[in-house]
Write an enzyme that holds these catalytic residues in place. Structure first.
Site, PDB file in Angstrom:
ATOM      1  N   GLY A 199       0.491   3.740  13.618  1.00  0.00           N
ATOM      2  CA  GLY A 199       1.222   2.654  14.373  1.00  0.00           C
ATOM      3  C   GLY A 199       1.201   2.674  15.827  1.00  0.00           C
ATOM      4  O   GLY A 199       1.729   2.049  16.649  1.00  0.00           O
ATOM      5  N   GLY A 206      -8.333   8.792  22.877  1.00  0.00           N
ATOM      6  CA  GLY A 206      -7.636   9.682  22.054  1.00  0.00           C
ATOM      7  C   GLY A 206      -6.492  10.548  23.110  1.00  0.00           C
ATOM      8  O   GLY A 206      -5.884   9.673  23.899  1.00  0.00           O
ATOM      9  N   TYR A 249       0.921  -1.226  -0.084  1.00  0.00           N
ATOM     10  CA  TYR A 249       0.055  -0.008  -0.033  1.00  0.00           C
ATOM     11  C   TYR A 249       1.004   1.420  -0.018  1.00  0.00           C
ATOM     12  O   TYR A 249       2.026   1.042   0.467  1.00  0.00           O
ATOM     13  CB  TYR A 249      -0.803   0.055   1.286  1.00  0.00           C
ATOM     14  CG  TYR A 249      -0.521   0.309   2.517  1.00  0.00           C
ATOM     15  CD1 TYR A 249      -0.646   1.517   3.238  1.00  0.00           C
ATOM     16  CD2 TYR A 249       0.180  -0.625   3.192  1.00  0.00           C
ATOM     17  CE1 TYR A 249      -0.133   1.876   4.405  1.00  0.00           C
ATOM     18  CE2 TYR A 249       0.552  -0.638   4.550  1.00  0.00           C
ATOM     19  CZ  TYR A 249       0.477   0.602   5.269  1.00  0.00           C
ATOM     20  OH  TYR A 249       1.009   0.968   6.440  1.00  0.00           O
ATOM     21  N   LYS A 307      -6.754  12.066  25.848  1.00  0.00           N
ATOM     22  CA  LYS A 307      -7.237  12.081  27.131  1.00  0.00           C
ATOM     23  C   LYS A 307      -6.629  11.134  27.801  1.00  0.00           C
ATOM     24  O   LYS A 307      -6.312  11.463  28.977  1.00  0.00           O
ATOM     25  CB  LYS A 307      -8.671  12.134  27.081  1.00  0.00           C
ATOM     26  CG  LYS A 307      -9.486  13.260  26.528  1.00  0.00           C
ATOM     27  CD  LYS A 307     -11.178  13.138  26.658  1.00  0.00           C
ATOM     28  CE  LYS A 307     -11.891  14.118  25.968  1.00  0.00           C
ATOM     29  NZ  LYS A 307     -13.479  13.785  26.186  1.00  0.00           N
ATOM     30  N   GLY A 308      -6.595   9.986  27.208  1.00  0.00           N
ATOM     31  CA  GLY A 308      -6.042   8.894  27.944  1.00  0.00           C
ATOM     32  C   GLY A 308      -6.709   7.457  27.767  1.00  0.00           C
ATOM     33  O   GLY A 308      -7.248   7.417  26.734  1.00  0.00           O
ATOM     34  N   ALA A 309      -6.670   6.651  28.696  1.00  0.00           N
ATOM     35  CA  ALA A 309      -7.412   5.360  28.328  1.00  0.00           C
ATOM     36  C   ALA A 309      -7.685   4.668  29.959  1.00  0.00           C
ATOM     37  O   ALA A 309      -7.217   5.055  30.733  1.00  0.00           O
ATOM     38  CB  ALA A 309      -6.429   4.380  27.926  1.00  0.00           C
ATOM     39  N   TYR A 343      -3.238  -2.123  -2.159  1.00  0.00           N
ATOM     40  CA  TYR A 343      -3.179  -3.226  -3.499  1.00  0.00           C
ATOM     41  C   TYR A 343      -3.150  -4.461  -2.669  1.00  0.00           C
ATOM     42  O   TYR A 343      -2.007  -4.979  -2.460  1.00  0.00           O
ATOM     43  CB  TYR A 343      -2.196  -2.872  -4.344  1.00  0.00           C
ATOM     44  CG  TYR A 343      -2.424  -1.484  -4.990  1.00  0.00           C
ATOM     45  CD1 TYR A 343      -3.118  -1.458  -6.113  1.00  0.00           C
ATOM     46  CD2 TYR A 343      -1.820  -0.399  -4.279  1.00  0.00           C
ATOM     47  CE1 TYR A 343      -3.338  -0.341  -6.678  1.00  0.00           C
ATOM     48  CE2 TYR A 343      -2.061   0.977  -5.083  1.00  0.00           C
ATOM     49  CZ  TYR A 343      -2.944   0.973  -6.010  1.00  0.00           C
ATOM     50  OH  TYR A 343      -3.014   2.202  -6.801  1.00  0.00           O
ATOM     51  N   ASP A 387      -0.902   0.067  17.737  1.00  0.00           N
ATOM     52  CA  ASP A 387      -0.219  -1.114  17.761  1.00  0.00           C
ATOM     53  C   ASP A 387       0.651  -1.005  18.951  1.00  0.00           C
ATOM     54  O   ASP A 387       1.017  -1.998  19.834  1.00  0.00           O
ATOM     55  CB  ASP A 387       0.606  -1.377  16.597  1.00  0.00           C
ATOM     56  CG  ASP A 387      -0.540  -1.507  15.174  1.00  0.00           C
ATOM     57  OD1 ASP A 387      -1.538  -1.686  15.551  1.00  0.00           O
ATOM     58  OD2 ASP A 387      -0.041  -1.027  14.257  1.00  0.00           O
TER      59      ASP A 387
END
Length: 371
Positions: free
Chosen positions: A288, A238, A101, A240-242, A118, A291
Protein backbone atom coordinates in the site's frame (compact mmCIF):
# COMPACT_ATOMS: atom_id res chain seq x y z
CA UNK A 1 1.67 22.30 -12.19
CA UNK A 2 -1.53 23.77 -10.82
CA UNK A 3 -4.95 22.18 -11.00
CA UNK A 4 -7.85 24.52 -11.40
CA UNK A 5 -11.42 23.58 -12.08
CA UNK A 6 -15.10 23.91 -11.26
CA UNK A 7 -14.85 23.53 -7.49
CA UNK A 8 -18.49 24.49 -6.99
CA UNK A 9 -19.99 22.58 -9.90
CA UNK A 10 -22.66 20.03 -8.86
CA UNK A 11 -21.23 16.62 -8.00
CA UNK A 12 -17.70 17.62 -8.97
CA UNK A 13 -15.10 16.38 -6.49
CA UNK A 14 -11.34 16.79 -6.23
CA UNK A 15 -10.47 13.25 -7.27
CA UNK A 16 -12.41 10.34 -8.76
CA UNK A 17 -10.76 6.91 -8.76
CA UNK A 18 -12.01 3.91 -10.71
CA UNK A 19 -10.82 0.39 -10.04
CA UNK A 20 -11.38 -2.91 -8.28
CA UNK A 21 -11.16 -3.30 -4.53
CA UNK A 22 -11.16 -6.69 -2.86
CA UNK A 23 -11.63 -8.12 0.57
CA UNK A 24 -8.17 -8.98 1.88
CA UNK A 25 -7.45 -11.82 4.28
CA UNK A 26 -4.36 -11.10 6.35
CA UNK A 27 -2.61 -13.96 8.19
CA UNK A 28 -2.78 -14.20 11.94
CA UNK A 29 0.91 -15.16 12.03
CA UNK A 30 3.88 -15.41 9.66
CA UNK A 31 4.25 -18.50 7.54
CA UNK A 32 3.17 -20.16 4.33
CA UNK A 33 -0.48 -19.92 3.34
CA UNK A 34 -0.61 -23.68 3.77
CA UNK A 35 0.38 -23.31 7.43
CA UNK A 36 -1.48 -20.19 8.57
CA UNK A 37 -4.47 -21.27 10.70
CA UNK A 38 -6.58 -18.11 10.53
CA UNK A 39 -6.87 -14.74 8.85
CA UNK A 40 -8.20 -11.28 9.63
CA UNK A 41 -10.36 -9.45 7.13
CA UNK A 42 -9.30 -6.16 5.57
CA UNK A 43 -9.71 -4.30 2.31
CA UNK A 44 -7.30 -3.86 -0.58
CA UNK A 45 -7.38 -1.96 -3.84
CA UNK A 46 -4.88 0.45 -5.37
CA UNK A 47 -7.39 3.08 -6.45
CA UNK A 48 -9.54 2.97 -3.34
CA UNK A 49 -6.39 3.16 -1.20
CA UNK A 50 -5.49 6.41 -2.97
CA UNK A 51 -8.85 8.06 -2.40
CA UNK A 52 -9.02 6.86 1.21
CA UNK A 53 -5.69 8.58 1.79
CA UNK A 54 -6.91 11.72 0.05
CA UNK A 55 -10.13 11.75 2.06
CA UNK A 56 -8.11 11.52 5.28
CA UNK A 57 -6.13 14.53 4.05
CA UNK A 58 -9.32 16.56 3.68
CA UNK A 59 -10.12 16.21 -0.03
CA UNK A 60 -13.52 15.47 -1.59
CA UNK A 61 -13.18 12.13 -3.37
CA UNK A 62 -15.24 9.46 -5.09
CA UNK A 63 -14.66 5.77 -5.77
CA UNK A 64 -16.34 4.17 -8.79
CA UNK A 65 -16.44 0.40 -9.16
CA UNK A 66 -18.61 -2.72 -9.20
CA UNK A 67 -18.93 -5.28 -6.42
CA UNK A 68 -21.02 -8.38 -5.98
CA UNK A 69 -24.42 -8.36 -4.34
CA UNK A 70 -22.89 -10.23 -1.41
CA UNK A 71 -21.60 -9.69 2.09
CA UNK A 72 -18.06 -9.00 0.93
CA UNK A 73 -19.40 -6.26 -1.34
CA UNK A 74 -21.30 -4.81 1.61
CA UNK A 75 -18.11 -4.81 3.65
CA UNK A 76 -16.06 -3.07 0.94
CA UNK A 77 -18.58 -0.32 0.31
CA UNK A 78 -19.10 0.25 4.03
CA UNK A 79 -15.40 0.26 4.90
CA UNK A 80 -14.36 2.59 2.07
CA UNK A 81 -17.34 4.85 2.68
CA UNK A 82 -16.43 5.09 6.36
CA UNK A 83 -13.12 6.65 5.30
CA UNK A 84 -15.02 9.65 3.93
CA UNK A 85 -15.12 8.48 0.31
CA UNK A 86 -18.24 8.98 -1.82
CA UNK A 87 -19.30 5.43 -2.74
CA UNK A 88 -22.75 6.26 -4.15
CA UNK A 89 -21.63 5.33 -7.66
CA UNK A 90 -20.47 1.81 -6.78
CA UNK A 91 -22.76 -0.65 -8.56
CA UNK A 92 -23.84 -4.12 -7.42
CA UNK A 93 -23.64 -7.08 -9.78
CA UNK A 94 -26.07 -9.88 -8.84
CA UNK A 95 -24.40 -12.37 -11.18
CA UNK A 96 -20.73 -11.95 -10.21
CA UNK A 97 -18.91 -12.07 -6.86
CA UNK A 98 -16.75 -9.56 -5.06
CA UNK A 99 -13.07 -10.40 -5.47
CA UNK A 100 -11.05 -11.62 -2.51
CA UNK A 101 -7.41 -12.45 -1.91
CA UNK A 102 -5.19 -13.98 0.73
CA UNK A 103 -1.60 -12.99 1.39
CA UNK A 104 1.22 -13.98 3.69
CA UNK A 105 2.79 -11.61 6.19
CA UNK A 106 6.08 -11.33 4.31
CA UNK A 107 7.18 -8.45 2.10
CA UNK A 108 5.62 -8.57 -1.36
CA UNK A 109 9.06 -8.11 -2.88
CA UNK A 110 10.55 -11.34 -1.45
CA UNK A 111 10.43 -14.85 -2.87
CA UNK A 112 8.78 -16.06 0.33
CA UNK A 113 5.75 -13.81 -0.13
CA UNK A 114 2.56 -15.48 -1.34
CA UNK A 115 -0.63 -13.96 -2.69
CA UNK A 116 -3.64 -16.03 -3.72
CA UNK A 117 -6.17 -14.05 -5.78
CA UNK A 118 -9.78 -15.14 -6.24
CA UNK A 119 -10.88 -12.39 -8.61
CA UNK A 120 -11.43 -14.12 -11.97
CA UNK A 121 -14.97 -13.36 -13.09
CA UNK A 122 -15.42 -10.76 -10.35
CA UNK A 123 -17.97 -7.99 -10.57
CA UNK A 124 -15.26 -5.40 -11.15
CA UNK A 125 -13.74 -7.37 -14.01
CA UNK A 126 -17.01 -6.83 -15.89
CA UNK A 127 -16.67 -3.02 -15.83
CA UNK A 128 -17.05 -1.63 -19.33
CA UNK A 129 -17.93 1.47 -21.28
CA UNK A 130 -21.49 0.16 -21.43
CA UNK A 131 -22.12 -0.29 -17.70
CA UNK A 132 -20.07 2.50 -16.07
CA UNK A 133 -21.48 6.03 -15.84
CA UNK A 134 -18.74 7.96 -17.64
CA UNK A 135 -20.22 11.31 -16.66
CA UNK A 136 -19.81 10.46 -12.97
CA UNK A 137 -16.29 9.13 -13.55
CA UNK A 138 -15.24 12.33 -15.28
CA UNK A 139 -16.83 14.65 -12.69
CA UNK A 140 -13.61 15.35 -10.86
CA UNK A 141 -10.72 17.74 -11.12
CA UNK A 142 -8.53 14.63 -11.31
CA UNK A 143 -9.32 11.11 -12.49
CA UNK A 144 -6.97 8.53 -10.98
CA UNK A 145 -6.50 5.15 -12.65
CA UNK A 146 -4.03 2.29 -12.49
CA UNK A 147 -2.73 -0.42 -14.77
CA UNK A 148 -4.29 -3.10 -12.58
CA UNK A 149 -7.74 -2.35 -14.01
CA UNK A 150 -6.53 -2.87 -17.56
CA UNK A 151 -5.35 -6.36 -16.64
CA UNK A 152 -8.75 -7.56 -15.41
CA UNK A 153 -10.52 -8.15 -18.73
CA UNK A 154 -10.81 -6.98 -22.35
CA UNK A 155 -13.87 -4.96 -21.28
CA UNK A 156 -11.84 -3.17 -18.62
CA UNK A 157 -9.11 -2.45 -21.15
CA UNK A 158 -11.69 -0.87 -23.44
CA UNK A 159 -12.97 1.26 -20.56
CA UNK A 160 -9.45 2.40 -19.70
CA UNK A 161 -8.74 3.39 -23.30
CA UNK A 162 -11.94 5.42 -23.34
CA UNK A 163 -11.06 7.20 -20.10
CA UNK A 164 -7.54 8.20 -21.09
CA UNK A 165 -8.55 9.45 -24.54
CA UNK A 166 -8.01 13.20 -24.80
CA UNK A 167 -11.26 15.04 -25.35
CA UNK A 168 -12.83 18.35 -24.32
CA UNK A 169 -14.38 18.26 -20.86
CA UNK A 170 -12.05 15.63 -19.46
CA UNK A 171 -10.33 15.87 -16.07
CA UNK A 172 -6.61 15.71 -15.52
CA UNK A 173 -5.81 12.00 -15.83
CA UNK A 174 -3.44 10.49 -13.27
CA UNK A 175 -2.14 6.98 -13.95
CA UNK A 176 -0.15 4.64 -11.73
CA UNK A 177 1.43 1.96 -13.93
CA UNK A 178 1.16 -0.69 -11.17
CA UNK A 179 2.68 -3.47 -13.26
CA UNK A 180 1.40 -6.81 -11.89
CA UNK A 181 2.73 -9.57 -14.20
CA UNK A 182 0.63 -12.25 -12.50
CA UNK A 183 -2.61 -10.56 -13.53
CA UNK A 184 -1.91 -10.57 -17.26
CA UNK A 185 -3.06 -13.71 -19.03
CA UNK A 186 -1.43 -12.73 -22.30
CA UNK A 187 1.89 -11.24 -23.30
CA UNK A 188 0.70 -7.79 -24.39
CA UNK A 189 0.35 -6.39 -20.87
CA UNK A 190 3.49 -4.21 -21.02
CA UNK A 191 2.43 -2.75 -24.36
CA UNK A 192 -1.07 -1.95 -23.03
CA UNK A 193 0.44 -0.22 -19.99
CA UNK A 194 2.76 1.80 -22.21
CA UNK A 195 -0.11 2.82 -24.49
CA UNK A 196 -2.20 3.99 -21.54
CA UNK A 197 0.65 5.84 -19.84
CA UNK A 198 1.48 7.75 -23.00
CA UNK A 199 -2.06 9.18 -23.09
CA UNK A 200 -2.12 10.44 -19.49
CA UNK A 201 -1.24 13.81 -17.96
CA UNK A 202 0.43 12.58 -14.78
CA UNK A 203 2.10 9.17 -14.53
CA UNK A 204 3.65 7.30 -11.58
CA UNK A 205 6.09 4.47 -12.29
CA UNK A 206 8.92 2.74 -10.46
CA UNK A 207 12.31 2.08 -12.00
CA UNK A 208 11.81 -1.59 -11.12
CA UNK A 209 8.46 -1.63 -12.95
CA UNK A 210 9.94 0.06 -16.01
CA UNK A 211 12.66 -2.56 -16.17
CA UNK A 212 10.30 -5.50 -15.63
CA UNK A 213 7.64 -4.31 -18.06
CA UNK A 214 9.65 -2.61 -20.78
CA UNK A 215 13.26 -3.60 -20.23
CA UNK A 216 14.21 0.02 -19.44
CA UNK A 217 17.43 0.27 -17.45
CA UNK A 218 19.58 3.25 -16.59
CA UNK A 219 17.51 4.89 -13.87
CA UNK A 220 14.95 7.71 -13.93
CA UNK A 221 16.48 9.54 -16.92
CA UNK A 222 16.08 6.43 -19.06
CA UNK A 223 12.47 6.08 -17.93
CA UNK A 224 11.76 9.67 -18.93
CA UNK A 225 13.36 9.08 -22.33
CA UNK A 226 11.07 6.08 -22.75
CA UNK A 227 8.00 8.03 -21.59
CA UNK A 228 8.34 11.59 -22.88
CA UNK A 229 4.60 12.17 -23.44
CA UNK A 230 3.15 12.77 -19.93
CA UNK A 231 3.18 16.39 -18.86
CA UNK A 232 4.33 15.22 -15.43
CA UNK A 233 6.20 11.95 -14.85
CA UNK A 234 7.03 10.76 -11.34
CA UNK A 235 9.72 8.07 -11.28
CA UNK A 236 10.11 6.20 -7.99
CA UNK A 237 13.49 4.64 -7.26
CA UNK A 238 12.84 2.63 -4.12
CA UNK A 239 14.49 3.80 -0.91
CA UNK A 240 16.70 6.22 -2.87
CA UNK A 241 13.87 8.65 -3.53
CA UNK A 242 11.80 9.90 -6.45
CA UNK A 243 12.20 12.26 -9.39
CA UNK A 244 9.51 14.40 -11.01
CA UNK A 245 9.90 15.46 -14.63
CA UNK A 246 7.76 18.40 -15.78
CA UNK A 247 7.35 19.75 -19.26
CA UNK A 248 7.36 23.51 -19.74
CA UNK A 249 4.62 26.10 -20.06
CA UNK A 250 2.79 26.90 -23.24
CA UNK A 251 1.68 23.38 -24.07
CA UNK A 252 -1.98 22.43 -24.45
CA UNK A 253 -3.85 21.05 -21.47
CA UNK A 254 -7.23 19.51 -20.88
CA UNK A 255 -10.29 21.60 -20.10
CA UNK A 256 -11.84 20.88 -16.72
CA UNK A 257 -14.84 18.66 -16.24
CA UNK A 258 -18.08 20.60 -16.34
CA UNK A 259 -16.66 23.38 -18.50
CA UNK A 260 -15.47 25.45 -15.54
CA UNK A 261 -12.09 26.43 -16.93
CA UNK A 262 -8.89 24.63 -17.82
CA UNK A 263 -7.12 22.04 -15.74
CA UNK A 264 -3.84 23.90 -15.86
CA UNK A 265 -0.57 22.00 -15.90
CA UNK A 266 1.73 24.91 -16.67
CA UNK A 267 4.71 23.76 -14.63
CA UNK A 268 7.89 25.82 -14.92
CA UNK A 269 8.77 28.04 -17.86
CA UNK A 270 10.97 25.27 -19.25
CA UNK A 271 11.21 21.53 -18.62
CA UNK A 272 12.40 20.76 -15.11
CA UNK A 273 13.72 17.82 -13.12
CA UNK A 274 13.37 17.62 -9.34
CA UNK A 275 14.77 14.81 -7.18
CA UNK A 276 13.87 14.34 -3.53
CA UNK A 277 15.52 11.59 -1.45
CA UNK A 278 13.27 9.40 0.62
CA UNK A 279 13.55 9.78 4.40
CA UNK A 280 14.88 6.92 6.46
CA UNK A 281 11.93 4.73 7.48
CA UNK A 282 11.61 1.76 9.83
CA UNK A 283 9.45 -0.46 7.64
CA UNK A 284 6.69 -2.51 9.24
CA UNK A 285 4.96 -3.53 5.98
CA UNK A 286 5.34 -2.25 2.42
CA UNK A 287 1.93 -3.12 0.98
CA UNK A 288 0.00 0.00 0.00
CA UNK A 289 2.98 2.36 0.21
CA UNK A 290 2.90 3.12 -3.51
CA UNK A 291 -0.77 4.07 -3.29
CA UNK A 292 -0.05 6.32 -0.32
CA UNK A 293 2.78 7.94 -2.27
CA UNK A 294 0.38 8.75 -5.12
CA UNK A 295 -2.17 10.13 -2.64
CA UNK A 296 0.43 12.42 -1.09
CA UNK A 297 1.59 13.72 -4.46
CA UNK A 298 -1.97 14.33 -5.64
CA UNK A 299 -2.90 16.06 -2.38
CA UNK A 300 0.03 18.45 -2.69
CA UNK A 301 -0.75 18.98 -6.38
CA UNK A 302 -4.34 19.91 -5.60
CA UNK A 303 -2.97 22.44 -3.13
CA UNK A 304 -0.69 23.97 -5.77
CA UNK A 305 2.57 23.20 -3.93
CA UNK A 306 5.93 23.26 -5.76
CA UNK A 307 7.54 20.11 -7.14
CA UNK A 308 9.91 19.55 -4.21
CA UNK A 309 7.08 19.74 -1.69
CA UNK A 310 4.86 17.47 -3.76
CA UNK A 311 7.51 14.79 -3.64
CA UNK A 312 8.12 15.36 0.06
CA UNK A 313 4.43 15.00 0.85
CA UNK A 314 4.37 11.84 -1.28
CA UNK A 315 7.28 10.41 0.73
CA UNK A 316 5.58 11.34 4.02
CA UNK A 317 2.28 9.71 3.04
CA UNK A 318 4.19 6.59 1.97
CA UNK A 319 6.11 6.59 5.26
CA UNK A 320 2.84 6.61 7.19
CA UNK A 321 1.84 3.37 5.47
CA UNK A 322 5.31 1.81 5.62
CA UNK A 323 5.34 2.21 9.42
CA UNK A 324 1.91 0.60 9.91
CA UNK A 325 0.89 -3.06 9.45
CA UNK A 326 -2.04 -2.74 7.01
CA UNK A 327 -2.60 -1.50 3.45
CA UNK A 328 -4.12 1.74 4.76
CA UNK A 329 -2.77 4.12 7.37
CA UNK A 330 -3.86 7.67 8.22
CA UNK A 331 -1.48 10.20 6.71
CA UNK A 332 0.14 12.80 8.95
CA UNK A 333 -2.02 15.81 9.78
CA UNK A 334 -1.65 18.56 7.18
CA UNK A 335 0.13 20.97 9.51
CA UNK A 336 2.53 18.25 10.65
CA UNK A 337 3.31 17.23 7.05
CA UNK A 338 3.74 20.86 5.99
CA UNK A 339 6.29 21.47 8.76
CA UNK A 340 8.30 18.44 7.75
CA UNK A 341 8.06 19.27 4.03
CA UNK A 342 9.45 22.75 4.78
CA UNK A 343 12.63 21.45 6.43
CA UNK A 344 15.93 22.53 4.91
CA UNK A 345 17.88 19.95 2.94
CA UNK A 346 20.14 18.98 5.83
CA UNK A 347 17.25 18.50 8.26
CA UNK A 348 15.26 16.52 5.68
CA UNK A 349 18.29 14.27 5.25
CA UNK A 350 18.37 13.60 9.00
CA UNK A 351 14.70 12.65 9.13
CA UNK A 352 14.07 9.27 10.77
CA UNK A 353 10.52 7.93 10.78
CA UNK A 354 9.37 4.91 12.76
CA UNK A 355 6.08 3.44 13.98
CA UNK A 356 3.92 6.14 15.56
CA UNK A 357 5.74 9.04 13.92
CA UNK A 358 2.53 10.54 12.54
CA UNK A 359 1.41 11.16 16.13
CA UNK A 360 4.61 13.04 17.01
CA UNK A 361 3.44 16.42 15.72
CA UNK A 362 5.34 19.26 17.30
CA UNK A 363 7.93 16.98 18.90
CA UNK A 364 10.90 17.79 16.72
CA UNK A 365 13.27 15.63 18.77
CA UNK A 366 11.25 12.56 17.74
CA UNK A 367 10.86 13.64 14.14
CA UNK A 368 14.40 14.70 13.31
CA UNK A 369 17.57 13.47 14.88
CA UNK A 370 21.15 13.25 13.74
CA UNK A 371 22.47 9.72 13.38
Amino acid sequence: MTITGPRNAPDVVDVVALGESMVTFLPSRPGRLADVPSFERGIGGAESNVVCGLAAAGHAVRWVSRVGADGFGDHLVGAIGSCGVDVASVRRDPARPTGVYFRTAGDRGTDAHEVAYYRAGSAASAMSVANVDLTVVRAGRVLHLSGITAALSPECRGLMRELVARRPGGPLVSFDVNHRPGLWRDTDGPQVLLELARHCDLVFVGTDEAEAAWGVTGGPEAVRAWLPEPRVLVVKDGAKGATVYQRGKGEPCRPAAGGGGPVALPGPASPSVTFVPAPSVTVVASTGAGDAFAAGFLSATLRGLPARDRLRHAHLFAAATLTAPGDLAPPPARGHADRLAALDEAAWGRLRLGPGWTQAAGRADEEVRTP
